[in-house]
Design an enzyme around this catalytic site. Structure first.
Site, mmCIF file in Angstrom:
data_model
loop_
_atom_site.group_PDB
_atom_site.id
_atom_site.type_symbol
_atom_site.label_atom_id
_atom_site.label_comp_id
_atom_site.label_asym_id
_atom_site.label_seq_id
_atom_site.Cartn_x
_atom_site.Cartn_y
_atom_site.Cartn_z
ATOM 1 C CG ASN A 1 -0.274 0.440 2.464
ATOM 2 O OD1 ASN A 1 0.459 1.412 2.496
ATOM 3 N ND2 ASN A 1 -0.493 -0.273 3.512
ATOM 4 C CD GLU B 1 -6.321 3.260 16.510
ATOM 5 O OE1 GLU B 1 -7.170 2.425 16.260
ATOM 6 O OE2 GLU B 1 -5.761 3.953 15.659
#
Length: 104
Positions: A52, A87
DNA sequence: GTCGTGACTAGCC
DNA sequence: CGGCTAGCCACGA
């Protein structure tokens, strides 16, 4: 500024789908593969993440294995665990717990 | 929990 | 252009 990174429709779809995942949530390779209409291409999905070009744009660290395992990470699995833990995702013994609760 | 097979793409020679 | 290998994998026995 002309970001003309196309790669392949397959990869783009993977990245777009991954980007739409909210913070504090995770997904599995198989589930992500199904989202892009390729339920048998969980491998290709992982490969797409590895190549990516949108590394900071695509939260690849939010993708884990169906078993809840972290799997791997192009920048190091430790990094992946650290980010998820940051997170709010609870990582125990290198696995997302409870996975179903954080599954998108 | 371990072993082997299946399915898909990208990259290289 | 054609064939082969490797990859952040998944599932069944």
């Amino acid at each position: 500024m002309k970001k003309k990174v196309i790669g392949t429709p397959f990869q783009q779809h993977v990245w777009q789908t991954l980007k739409r995942i909210p913070k504090g949530k995770v997904t599995t390779y198989q589930r992500l593969a199904k989202m892009i209409k390729r339920p048998r291409s969980a491998r290709a999905v992982g490969n797409a993440l590895n190549v990516n070009p949108y590394a900071p744009t695509v939260p690849c660290h939010r993708v884990v294995r169906s078993n809840g395992e972290i799997g791997g990470y192009a920048s190091g699995p430790k990094k992946k665990i650290s980010m998820l833990s940051r997170e709010g995702v609870r990582i125990i013994r290198g696995k997302v717990t409870p996975l179903h609760k954080f599954l998108y």
